[in-house]
Design a protein around this motif. Structure first.
Motif, PDB file in Angstrom:
ATOM      1  N   GLU A   1       0.842  -1.199   0.000  1.00 44.97           N
ATOM      2  CA  GLU A   1       0.000   0.000   0.000  1.00 44.97           C
ATOM      3  C   GLU A   1       0.877   1.248   0.000  1.00 44.97           C
ATOM      4  O   GLU A   1       0.577   2.238  -0.685  1.00 44.97           O
ATOM      5  CB  GLU A   1      -0.922  -0.004   1.227  1.00 44.97           C
ATOM      6  N   LYS A   2       1.966   1.177   0.734  1.00 42.85           N
ATOM      7  CA  LYS A   2       2.927   2.284   0.783  1.00 42.85           C
ATOM      8  C   LYS A   2       3.526   2.520  -0.606  1.00 42.85           C
ATOM      9  O   LYS A   2       3.648   3.669  -1.065  1.00 42.85           O
ATOM     10  CB  LYS A   2       4.026   1.949   1.802  1.00 42.85           C
ATOM     11  N   GLN A   3       3.891   1.432  -1.294  1.00 42.81           N
ATOM     12  CA  GLN A   3       4.462   1.565  -2.630  1.00 42.81           C
ATOM     13  C   GLN A   3       3.454   2.128  -3.641  1.00 42.81           C
ATOM     14  O   GLN A   3       3.811   2.941  -4.492  1.00 42.81           O
ATOM     15  CB  GLN A   3       4.981   0.215  -3.127  1.00 42.81           C
ATOM     16  N   LEU A   4       2.208   1.688  -3.530  1.00 42.19           N
ATOM     17  CA  LEU A   4       1.180   2.211  -4.432  1.00 42.19           C
ATOM     18  C   LEU A   4       1.025   3.718  -4.238  1.00 42.19           C
ATOM     19  O   LEU A   4       0.874   4.470  -5.214  1.00 42.19           O
ATOM     20  CB  LEU A   4      -0.155   1.516  -4.170  1.00 42.19           C
ATOM     21  N   LYS A   5       1.076   4.154  -2.990  1.00 43.65           N
ATOM     22  CA  LYS A   5       0.956   5.584  -2.700  1.00 43.65           C
ATOM     23  C   LYS A   5       2.160   6.352  -3.207  1.00 43.65           C
ATOM     24  O   LYS A   5       2.041   7.421  -3.815  1.00 43.65           O
ATOM     25  CB  LYS A   5       0.793   5.780  -1.191  1.00 43.65           C
ATOM     26  N   GLU A   6       3.356   5.798  -2.965  1.00 47.51           N
ATOM     27  CA  GLU A   6       4.596   6.474  -3.379  1.00 47.51           C
ATOM     28  C   GLU A   6       4.673   6.616  -4.893  1.00 47.51           C
ATOM     29  O   GLU A   6       5.217   7.603  -5.408  1.00 47.51           O
ATOM     30  CB  GLU A   6       5.806   5.699  -2.875  1.00 47.51           C
ATOM     31  N   THR A   7       4.158   5.634  -5.621  1.00 40.39           N
ATOM     32  CA  THR A   7       4.204   5.671  -7.086  1.00 40.39           C
ATOM     33  C   THR A   7       2.968   6.330  -7.683  1.00 40.39           C
ATOM     34  O   THR A   7       2.811   6.352  -8.907  1.00 40.39           O
ATOM     35  CB  THR A   7       4.340   4.244  -7.656  1.00 40.39           C
ATOM     36  N   ASP A   8       2.096   6.843  -6.808  1.00 41.23           N
ATOM     37  CA  ASP A   8       0.868   7.499  -7.251  1.00 41.23           C
ATOM     38  C   ASP A   8       0.032   6.554  -8.113  1.00 41.23           C
ATOM     39  O   ASP A   8      -0.604   6.963  -9.084  1.00 41.23           O
ATOM     40  CB  ASP A   8       1.194   8.796  -8.008  1.00 41.23           C
ATOM     41  N   ARG A   9       0.110   5.251  -7.784  1.00 41.01           N
ATOM     42  CA  ARG A   9      -0.614   4.197  -8.501  1.00 41.01           C
ATOM     43  C   ARG A   9      -0.324   4.240 -10.001  1.00 41.01           C
ATOM     44  O   ARG A   9      -1.181   3.986 -10.839  1.00 41.01           O
ATOM     45  CB  ARG A   9      -2.128   4.294  -8.244  1.00 41.01           C
ATOM     46  N   LYS A  10       0.934   4.504 -10.336  1.00 37.74           N
ATOM     47  CA  LYS A  10       1.313   4.632 -11.748  1.00 37.74           C
ATOM     48  C   LYS A  10       2.385   3.611 -12.157  1.00 37.74           C
ATOM     49  O   LYS A  10       3.000   3.757 -13.200  1.00 37.74           O
ATOM     50  CB  LYS A  10       1.859   6.052 -12.012  1.00 37.74           C
ATOM     51  N   ASN A  11       2.614   2.603 -11.310  1.00 36.32           N
ATOM     52  CA  ASN A  11       3.630   1.606 -11.654  1.00 36.32           C
ATOM     53  C   ASN A  11       2.977   0.236 -11.783  1.00 36.32           C
ATOM     54  O   ASN A  11       2.475  -0.328 -10.799  1.00 36.32           O
ATOM     55  CB  ASN A  11       4.738   1.583 -10.590  1.00 36.32           C
TER      56      ASN A  11
ATOM     57  N   VAL B   1       4.233  -2.788  -9.515  1.00 34.29           N
ATOM     58  CA  VAL B   1       3.716  -2.814  -8.144  1.00 34.29           C
ATOM     59  C   VAL B   1       2.310  -3.420  -8.143  1.00 34.29           C
ATOM     60  O   VAL B   1       1.972  -4.222  -7.266  1.00 34.29           O
ATOM     61  CB  VAL B   1       3.709  -1.406  -7.527  1.00 34.29           C
ATOM     62  N   PHE B   2       1.495  -3.072  -9.135  1.00 36.93           N
ATOM     63  CA  PHE B   2       0.154  -3.655  -9.232  1.00 36.93           C
ATOM     64  C   PHE B   2       0.217  -5.168  -9.440  1.00 36.93           C
ATOM     65  O   PHE B   2      -0.607  -5.911  -8.900  1.00 36.93           O
ATOM     66  CB  PHE B   2      -0.628  -3.005 -10.376  1.00 36.93           C
ATOM     67  N   ALA B   3       1.192  -5.625 -10.239  1.00 34.82           N
ATOM     68  CA  ALA B   3       1.328  -7.066 -10.489  1.00 34.82           C
ATOM     69  C   ALA B   3       1.646  -7.811  -9.190  1.00 34.82           C
ATOM     70  O   ALA B   3       1.077  -8.882  -8.926  1.00 34.82           O
ATOM     71  CB  ALA B   3       2.417  -7.313 -11.535  1.00 34.82           C
ATOM     72  N   VAL B   4       2.535  -7.256  -8.395  1.00 35.62           N
ATOM     73  CA  VAL B   4       2.889  -7.884  -7.115  1.00 35.62           C
ATOM     74  C   VAL B   4       1.711  -7.795  -6.151  1.00 35.62           C
ATOM     75  O   VAL B   4       1.412  -8.750  -5.423  1.00 35.62           O
ATOM     76  CB  VAL B   4       4.145  -7.212  -6.511  1.00 35.62           C
ATOM     77  N   TYR B   5       1.029  -6.657  -6.163  1.00 33.02           N
ATOM     78  CA  TYR B   5      -0.135  -6.466  -5.290  1.00 33.02           C
ATOM     79  C   TYR B   5      -1.246  -7.460  -5.642  1.00 33.02           C
ATOM     80  O   TYR B   5      -1.895  -8.031  -4.749  1.00 33.02           O
ATOM     81  CB  TYR B   5      -0.642  -5.031  -5.416  1.00 33.02           C
ATOM     82  N   ALA B   6      -1.467  -7.676  -6.935  1.00 29.38           N
ATOM     83  CA  ALA B   6      -2.498  -8.624  -7.377  1.00 29.38           C
ATOM     84  C   ALA B   6      -2.193 -10.036  -6.877  1.00 29.38           C
ATOM     85  O   ALA B   6      -3.087 -10.739  -6.374  1.00 29.38           O
ATOM     86  CB  ALA B   6      -2.602  -8.612  -8.903  1.00 29.38           C
ATOM     87  N   LYS B   7      -0.953 -10.452  -7.006  1.00 29.85           N
ATOM     88  CA  LYS B   7      -0.566 -11.778  -6.518  1.00 29.85           C
ATOM     89  C   LYS B   7      -0.750 -11.880  -5.008  1.00 29.85           C
ATOM     90  O   LYS B   7      -1.191 -12.899  -4.476  1.00 29.85           O
ATOM     91  CB  LYS B   7       0.902 -12.065  -6.875  1.00 29.85           C
ATOM     92  N   HIS B   8      -0.386 -10.800  -4.324  1.00 32.20           N
ATOM     93  CA  HIS B   8      -0.503 -10.800  -2.869  1.00 32.20           C
ATOM     94  C   HIS B   8      -1.966 -10.906  -2.442  1.00 32.20           C
ATOM     95  O   HIS B   8      -2.305 -11.700  -1.554  1.00 32.20           O
ATOM     96  CB  HIS B   8       0.113  -9.521  -2.288  1.00 32.20           C
ATOM     97  N   MET B   9      -2.844 -10.125  -3.071  1.00 32.44           N
ATOM     98  CA  MET B   9      -4.254 -10.158  -2.680  1.00 32.44           C
ATOM     99  C   MET B   9      -4.889 -11.494  -3.042  1.00 32.44           C
ATOM    100  O   MET B   9      -5.808 -11.960  -2.353  1.00 32.44           O
ATOM    101  CB  MET B   9      -5.011  -9.003  -3.339  1.00 32.44           C
ATOM    102  N   SER B  10      -4.402 -12.111  -4.101  1.00 34.83           N
ATOM    103  CA  SER B  10      -4.876 -13.446  -4.442  1.00 34.83           C
ATOM    104  C   SER B  10      -4.464 -14.443  -3.354  1.00 34.83           C
ATOM    105  O   SER B  10      -5.243 -15.326  -2.978  1.00 34.83           O
ATOM    106  CB  SER B  10      -4.309 -13.873  -5.800  1.00 34.83           C
ATOM    107  N   LYS B  11      -3.249 -14.281  -2.859  1.00 35.11           N
ATOM    108  CA  LYS B  11      -2.764 -15.133  -1.759  1.00 35.11           C
ATOM    109  C   LYS B  11      -3.660 -14.969  -0.528  1.00 35.11           C
ATOM    110  O   LYS B  11      -3.880 -15.906   0.233  1.00 35.11           O
ATOM    111  CB  LYS B  11      -1.312 -14.751  -1.425  1.00 35.11           C
ATOM    112  N   ARG B  12      -4.179 -13.772  -0.349  1.00 35.05           N
ATOM    113  CA  ARG B  12      -5.061 -13.483   0.783  1.00 35.05           C
ATOM    114  C   ARG B  12      -6.528 -13.819   0.476  1.00 35.05           C
ATOM    115  O   ARG B  12      -7.425 -13.574   1.273  1.00 35.05           O
ATOM    116  CB  ARG B  12      -4.946 -12.018   1.190  1.00 35.05           C
ATOM    117  N   GLU B  13      -6.754 -14.358  -0.742  1.00 34.01           N
ATOM    118  CA  GLU B  13      -8.081 -14.766  -1.202  1.00 34.01           C
ATOM    119  C   GLU B  13      -9.051 -13.589  -1.328  1.00 34.01           C
ATOM    120  O   GLU B  13     -10.269 -13.760  -1.259  1.00 34.01           O
ATOM    121  CB  GLU B  13      -8.673 -15.862  -0.300  1.00 34.01           C
TER     122      GLU B  13
END
Length: 281
Positions: A178-188, A191-203
């Motif tokens: 979440e910190k990285q998404l904010k720092e990149t202004d949700r423009k990277n 980061v979204f690819a890693v976040y997607a995998k992470h949220m999938s891991k969390r179901e």
């Protein structure tokens, strides 16, 4: 007296010439070892590359690090890191920081190194990696290396979760993402690819799909370099996986077929397609 003076001048002149020739010879050897080290590094012979760079530095022999010596140290640090000698790489990057100011790339590399040394070196903890990451961030670092340094911290927490089955590590990973998404202004997109995998891991597949869609949108109208293509592959695969886990097999199959159309088949995606076909029929 004049002859004596002339003799002294001649000796000083000869000594100066000899010194220049000696230094010139050292410089040639230094560059020779340096170029040899770079070739070995490109070939993947990391330990041998380190030896060559050490010889180049040994020829220099001065305590003053500047110019070519800084370049040699930068290459040596890379070779040490790729050889898996993280303590040596840490030492070299610290030398570079002391000689070449606090360049952001050195701080980012120390972040990555500290994530590798956490739980291995008693003197290093993940908080050291986070401290380095925050230091680079304070210098307005938005480089790809900085993104990778942050992702290394996320993966550290996820690996700790896998080893300890302690969900608090997943919480820390998500907080950092979440910190990285904010720092990149949700423009990277990476980061979204890693976040997607992470949220999938969390179901949490809805959030994962949102991340996938945002990431793909960032790449759709862009000329993709190789790293972008890898990110796109990850996003497209995550999209299919999310629909599969949600039981929406038709959508999942559509996503994986789109992946195959773009990138071709591999064992993993072929397995997914075979499974989905068995469920749909």
């Amino acid at each position: 007296m004049a002859l004596v003076a002339q003799g002294k001048i001649k000796k000083v002149f000869i000594a100066g010439i000899m010194a220049i020739l000696f230094l010139s010879g050292c410089s040639v050897k230094e560059k020779k070892y340096f170029e040899s080290g770079k070739i070995l590094l490109d070939e993947g012979n990391y330990a041998e590359a380190v030896e060559a760079f050490d010889k180049a530095i040994g020829v220099h022999g001065s305590k003053n690090i500047r110019g070519l010596e800084i370049d040699i140290l930068r290459y040596r640090a890379e070779a040490e890191y790729k050889a898996g000698d993280y303590k040596a790489a840490e030492h070299t990057y610290k030398l570079l920081i002391s000689a070449d100011e606090e360049r952001r790339e050195y701080i980012d590399m120390l972040t990555i190194i500290y994530t590798n040394l956490s739980n291995v070196d008693m003197d290093i903890d993940i908080t050291d990696a986070i401290e380095m990451y925050n230091k680079a961030e304070s210098l307005d670092d938005r480089s790809e290396l900085h993104i990778n340094a942050g992702i290394a911290i996320v993966k550290y927490y996820e690996d700790m979760y896998e080893k300890n089955a302690d969900s608090s590590y997943l919480d820390k990973a998500e907080e950092f993402l979440e910190k990285q998404l904010k720092e990149t202004d949700r423009k990277n997109a990476k980061v979204f690819a890693v976040y997607a995998k992470h949220m999938s891991k969390r179901e949490d597949y809805d959030k994962a799909l949102e991340a996938v869609d945002e990431g793909i949108a960032l790449l759709e109208n862009k000329d993709l370099v190789s790293s972008d293509e890898e990110t796109m592959k990850s996003l497209m695969f995550s999209k299919g996986s999310c629909y599969e886990y949600m039981g929406e097999y038709d959508k999942a199959l559509e996503c994986f077929n789109a992946y195959i159309d773009k990138y071709g088949e591999d064992d993993t995606v072929s397995h997914e397609v075979a499974f989905l076909n068995s469920r749909i029929r």
